[in-house]
Motif scaffolding. Structure first.
Motif, short mmCIF file in Angstrom:
data_model
loop_
_atom_site.label_atom_id
_atom_site.label_comp_id
_atom_site.label_asym_id
_atom_site.label_seq_id
_atom_site.Cartn_x
_atom_site.Cartn_y
_atom_site.Cartn_z
N THR B 205 -50.37 42.12 8.55
CA THR B 205 -51.05 42.42 7.30
C THR B 205 -50.07 43.00 6.29
OG1 THR B 205 -51.60 44.59 8.16
CG2 THR B 205 -53.29 42.88 8.37
N ILE B 206 -50.37 42.79 5.03
CA ILE B 206 -49.50 43.30 3.98
C ILE B 206 -50.37 44.03 2.96
CG2 ILE B 206 -49.56 41.19 2.55
CD1 ILE B 206 -46.45 41.64 2.23
N ALA B 207 -49.85 45.14 2.43
CA ALA B 207 -50.64 45.93 1.48
C ALA B 207 -49.71 46.69 0.54
CB ALA B 207 -51.53 46.90 2.23
N VAL B 208 -50.24 47.01 -0.64
CA VAL B 208 -49.49 47.83 -1.60
C VAL B 208 -49.65 49.29 -1.19
CG1 VAL B 208 -49.29 48.54 -4.01
CG2 VAL B 208 -49.95 46.19 -3.45
N VAL B 209 -48.55 50.04 -1.23
CA VAL B 209 -48.62 51.47 -0.91
C VAL B 209 -49.25 52.20 -2.10
CG1 VAL B 209 -47.26 53.53 -0.36
CG2 VAL B 209 -46.61 51.31 0.59
N SER B 210 -50.23 53.06 -1.82
CA SER B 210 -51.01 53.69 -2.90
C SER B 210 -50.15 54.50 -3.87
CB SER B 210 -52.08 54.60 -2.31
OG SER B 210 -52.83 53.88 -1.37
N GLU B 211 -49.11 55.16 -3.33
CA GLU B 211 -48.31 56.02 -4.20
C GLU B 211 -47.19 55.28 -4.91
OE1 GLU B 211 -46.99 59.58 -2.36
OE2 GLU B 211 -49.02 60.39 -2.21
N SER B 212 -47.14 53.96 -4.76
CA SER B 212 -46.09 53.18 -5.39
C SER B 212 -46.16 53.30 -6.92
CB SER B 212 -46.23 51.71 -4.99
OG SER B 212 -45.44 50.91 -5.84
N GLU B 213 -44.97 53.40 -7.54
CA GLU B 213 -44.95 53.44 -9.00
C GLU B 213 -44.70 52.06 -9.57
OE1 GLU B 213 -41.91 56.30 -9.63
OE2 GLU B 213 -43.19 57.96 -8.95
N ARG B 214 -44.62 51.07 -8.70
CA ARG B 214 -44.35 49.71 -9.17
C ARG B 214 -45.35 48.76 -8.54
NH1 ARG B 214 -38.53 48.35 -8.15
NH2 ARG B 214 -38.06 49.08 -10.24
N LYS B 215 -46.60 49.04 -8.80
CA LYS B 215 -47.68 48.28 -8.15
C LYS B 215 -47.67 46.81 -8.55
CE LYS B 215 -50.89 51.68 -6.55
NZ LYS B 215 -50.74 52.94 -7.27
N THR B 216 -47.30 46.53 -9.83
CA THR B 216 -47.29 45.14 -10.29
C THR B 216 -46.26 44.33 -9.50
OG1 THR B 216 -47.43 46.26 -12.42
CG2 THR B 216 -47.50 43.86 -12.45
N GLU B 217 -45.05 44.91 -9.38
CA GLU B 217 -44.01 44.20 -8.64
C GLU B 217 -44.37 44.08 -7.16
OE1 GLU B 217 -39.93 45.77 -9.79
OE2 GLU B 217 -41.37 46.84 -11.06
N ALA B 218 -44.99 45.14 -6.64
CA ALA B 218 -45.41 45.11 -5.24
C ALA B 218 -46.40 43.98 -5.03
CB ALA B 218 -46.02 46.45 -4.85
N GLN B 219 -47.36 43.86 -5.95
CA GLN B 219 -48.35 42.79 -5.85
C GLN B 219 -47.68 41.43 -5.98
OE1 GLN B 219 -51.58 43.27 -4.85
NE2 GLN B 219 -51.47 41.05 -4.64
N ALA B 220 -46.67 41.34 -6.86
CA ALA B 220 -45.94 40.08 -7.02
C ALA B 220 -45.24 39.70 -5.71
CB ALA B 220 -44.91 40.21 -8.15
N PHE B 221 -44.71 40.70 -5.02
CA PHE B 221 -44.06 40.43 -3.73
C PHE B 221 -45.09 39.88 -2.74
CE2 PHE B 221 -42.79 41.61 0.56
CZ PHE B 221 -41.49 41.13 0.60
N ILE B 222 -46.27 40.53 -2.71
CA ILE B 222 -47.31 40.07 -1.79
C ILE B 222 -47.74 38.65 -2.13
CG2 ILE B 222 -49.71 40.49 -1.08
CD1 ILE B 222 -49.11 43.49 -1.35
N ASP B 223 -47.87 38.35 -3.46
CA ASP B 223 -48.24 37.00 -3.88
C ASP B 223 -47.19 35.99 -3.42
OD1 ASP B 223 -50.48 38.05 -5.00
OD2 ASP B 223 -49.70 38.10 -7.05
N LEU B 224 -45.91 36.41 -3.49
CA LEU B 224 -44.83 35.52 -3.06
C LEU B 224 -44.96 35.22 -1.56
CD1 LEU B 224 -42.06 34.11 -3.57
CD2 LEU B 224 -40.99 36.28 -2.94
N VAL B 225 -45.26 36.26 -0.77
CA VAL B 225 -45.41 36.08 0.67
C VAL B 225 -46.58 35.13 0.96
CG1 VAL B 225 -45.99 37.26 2.83
CG2 VAL B 225 -44.35 38.29 1.25
#
Lengths: 264, 242
Positions: B205-225
């Motif tokens: 499973t993959i998820a964005v870390v809640s305290e991340s300050e770069r949620k957009t990029e994190a989501q982009a990484f997940i979309d790439l995966v």
């Protein structure tokens, strides 16, 4: 020069605080009740027994071979003497992981001695013998190094005097050099023992981790870290307490030999 | 000696703190990922910074406040727990894996199936309890009604890479690892397939870390995966995709 004094005091305070704060924090995270409960758990107790057993055997080997080796290195000089001393000290600065891989490449199944030992029916990896070897490898330099310094510190005049009184080399060693170097040897011995208790990297690679067999206290801490964080902290605290007690004890050992006082 | 080189390389990869991103000045996206993804993610997105470790270690580090942006775990449980605690966002399943029985290339124990593991002197290495691969292993043995082979266990490792390296070095006779791990060390390891009905559900499973300050990029990484490109990379490494 007052500013200089102040500078020394500040530097000393920073050093003490930096080194002690993490340990204090460790103690603050676990209540005495939790500590006792966690230590009552089988994992901690099994690991304590494995650690004490393997460390004791390793320590006998370190003292048994290390003391005469250090005496020779301290009293005789030969070509390559300083290179030998430097090589003995190498494990001190080696990352423990490297020590583990190095031990595997000698004693592992595919190692230098692996095939020979296979023929003899000896298999070391995953046994307590592997833990003992790992501890000896990483801890013995602490003792040998200190022991060389201790023997070198013995007044050569006293050794000469013993020889002129026709004491045999064994008698000179056992009756004169050994008692005079005792305090230094005890310090080295305690340091090596404490280092051995904390051995982790070489053990986990060379001996693996199995409860009651090869899982020592540091391995149990690593294993419990994700299972039961409280237990991991409790075992850590136990390890810190044992190490601190040993290090403190060695400072309080009286210089029982009158010669140590007069020779200084 | 090549086997030792493999071990050294594995330790360097799993123990290290990953690669640095390309653009100086800004901190690169930090991805915490299960060890078994070591060969996939850096090729998919070389600019991110990776830490590969056992999923349980990663979960612990996140709870202790480690600064990561994405968590990719080898288990649904850890992400679900972390999601309940508010540490990570909603986890999404992005890959599946299966367990195999791995043996050294020269198979010194003569292992051909799970049944052979009970023979005396067999040195079996498995994951510790609480480590996903260790829990899955116990599940498989339970399904096969073969928990007796646990008697042959000589070491319980905290990380699947540690199991692989002990088999690759020939120290252990056998071990249970993910199919993808064998693929990355196929020169030194042979794999024995396990009956399909005994397989556990191994979901990544993959998820964005809640305290991340770069949620957009994190989501982009997940979309790439999750994209076709990601699916291709995962399948090339031997993963299944949902």
């Amino acid at each position: 020069m007052r500013w200089f004094q102040l500078l020394l005091i500040i530097a000393c305070a920073v050093v003490v605080a930096f080194l002690l704060l993490p340990l204090v924090a460790l103690f603050l995270r676990v209540s005495p009740g939790d500590l006792i409960a966690a230590l009552g758990s089988g994992v901690a107790l099994d690991a304590l027994i494995v650690t004490l057993k393997t460390s004791a055997i390793a320590h006998l080997l370190i003292l048994g071979f290390g003391t005469p080796a250090a005496y020779l290195l301290a009293t005789k000089r030969w070509r390559g003497h300083s290179a030998t001393v430097a090589l003995i000290e190498l494990p001190l600065v080696l990352p423990p992981v490297v020590a583990g891989i190095a031990l595997l490449s000698v004693f592992g199944r595919l190692g230098l001695l692996g095939e020979t030992m296979d023929v003899l029916g000896i298999s070391i990896s995953f046994t307590q013998a592997a833990v003992v070897l790992a501890v000896v490898f990483v801890a013995s330099p602490f003792f040998v190094r200190q022991a060389i310094v201790a023997f070198e510190g013995v007044d050569t005049g006293l050794l000469e005097a013993a020889r002129t009184l026709r004491a045999s080399p064994w008698r000179v060693f056992s009756r004169v050099a050994l008692p005079l170097a005792a305090r230094g040897l005890a310090t080295g011995s305690a340091l090596a023992f404490v280092r051995g208790l904390g051995e982790f990297g070489a053990t986990i690679i060379f001996a693996g981790s199995f409860r009651g067999v090869t899982q020592t206290l540091p391995l149990a801490i690593y294993g419990e870290l994700d299972q039961d964080f409280e237990a991991a902290i409790a075992i850590s605290v136990l390890l810190v307490l044992i190490s601190a007690a040993l290090l403190t004890a060695i400072r309080w050992v009286p210089s029982w030999n009158p010669f140590t006082l007069t020779s200084r | 000696m090549t086997k030792l080189a493999v071990l050294v390389a594995m330790l360097a990869v799993t123990g290290g703190c990953g690669r640095d991103g390309a653009d100086a000045g800004s901190r690169p996206l930090t991805v915490f990922a299960a060890s078994s993804l070591t060969e996939v993610f850096p090729e998919l997105e070389p600019r991110a910074r990776y830490q590969f470790a056992g999923s349980d270690d990663l979960a612990l580090q996140l709870r202790e406040g480690a600064g990561a942006d994405v968590l990719a775990a080898a288990s649904l449980n850890y992400s679900a727990e972390l999601h309940d605690e508010g540490v990570v966002g909603q986890p999404v399943v992005f890959a599946t894996n299966r367990l195999v029985l791995a043996v050294p290339e020269d198979n010194p124990g003569g292992i051909r199936s799970v049944d052979d593991l009970s023979a005396p002197d067999v040195r079996l290495v498995i994951g510790a309890e609480g480590v996903p691969v260790g829990d899955y292993t116990r599940q498989v043995l339970d399904n096969l009604d073969a928990t007796a082979v646990l008697e042959s266990v000589v070491s319980e490792e905290e990380d699947v890479k540690a199991i692989v390296s002990k088999i690759a070095l020939g120290e252990a006779d056998a071990g249970f690892v993910y199919a993808t791990d064998v693929r990355s060390a196929e020169e030194d390891i042979l794999s024995i397939e396990l009956p399909a009905e005994a397989q556990p559900t191994v979901e990544y499973t993959i998820a964005v870390v809640s305290e991340s300050e770069r949620k957009t990029e994190a989501q982009a990484f997940i979309d790439l995966v999750l994209s076709d490109e990601g699916v291709e990379a995962l399948e090339a490494a031997g993963f299944g995709t949902p």
